[in-house]
Scaffold this active site. Structure first.
Site, PDB file in Angstrom:
ATOM      1  N   VAL A 130       0.834  -1.205   0.000  1.00 40.95           N
ATOM      2  CA  VAL A 130       0.000   0.000   0.000  1.00 40.95           C
ATOM      3  C   VAL A 130       0.869   1.255   0.000  1.00 40.95           C
ATOM      4  O   VAL A 130       0.585   2.235  -0.687  1.00 40.95           O
ATOM      5  CB  VAL A 130      -0.985   0.006   1.199  1.00 40.95           C
ATOM      6  CG1 VAL A 130      -1.740   1.324   1.282  1.00 40.95           C
ATOM      7  CG2 VAL A 130      -1.961  -1.161   1.096  1.00 40.95           C
ATOM      8  N   CYS A 131       1.954   1.200   0.743  1.00 38.58           N
ATOM      9  CA  CYS A 131       2.858   2.352   0.839  1.00 38.58           C
ATOM     10  C   CYS A 131       3.472   2.694  -0.510  1.00 38.58           C
ATOM     11  O   CYS A 131       3.524   3.866  -0.901  1.00 38.58           O
ATOM     12  CB  CYS A 131       3.963   2.058   1.855  1.00 38.58           C
ATOM     13  SG  CYS A 131       3.354   1.562   3.469  1.00 38.58           S
TER      14      CYS A 131
END
Length: 168
Positions: free
Chosen positions: A60-61
């Site tokens: 996600v990062c």
């Protein structure tokens, strides 16, 4: 210390680890020398967006959180933001490489290391393993004007660039 909230003063003595970007070391395999970055001092007279995440090079990062800030950097600057910084518990070498992997040059976005999640733990925004939660804080001349932590690990709602833009 408890979680930061709008109206709070940004704490004194907050120091991160950082490797400044230099063109001569732009290659991802080049390593600079980590230095202390005194955020309390550096941000005292600036408008700052700092967003934190569980770790560099994580799904996600890497797929959404950092790219959202890269894409929205001009809009953040239009709103008077002087500094945008991403924070994770990874060491300064990993954070520097992650910035390079994302094509970030200079100080467009600072890739700061919060060793052992010291700052995140101090505000209660780190998990039991010492990983930083996903959150965003906006500081305007030493005063917190926005501070939100995501409701779950892989959720990206209140700390994404678009949410911060709406809030400032």
């Amino acid at each position: 210390m408890s979680a930061l909230k709008p109206g709070d003063k940004f704490p004194d003595g907050v120091v991160f680890s950082y490797i400044p970007y230099v063109e001569e070391q732009a290659d991802i395999k080049s390593c600079g020398i980590p230095i202390n970055y005194n955020a309390s001092k550096e941000w005292a007279d600036k408008k700052v967006v700092v967003f934190a995440l569980p770790g560099a090079f994580t799904p996600v990062c890497s797929a959404a959180h950092v790219p959202g800030y890269i894409e929205n950097l001009p809009k953040l600057k239009e709103k008077g933001v002087d500094v945008v910084a991403v924070l994770a518990y990874n060491d300064a070498y990993v954070m520097s490489a992650w910035g390079k992997a994302n094509g970030v040059k200079g100080d467009d976005i600072l890739f700061l290391s919060d060793p052992e999640a010291k700052f995140s733990k101090s505000i209660g925004w780190a998990d039991e393993e010492g990983r930083t939660y996903r959150y965003a804080i906006v500081i305007d001349h030493g005063k917190v004007i926005y501070a939100q932590k995501e409701r779950a690990k892989n959720v990206l709602e209140v700390s994404k660039a678009e949410a911060v833009l709406e809030a400032i």
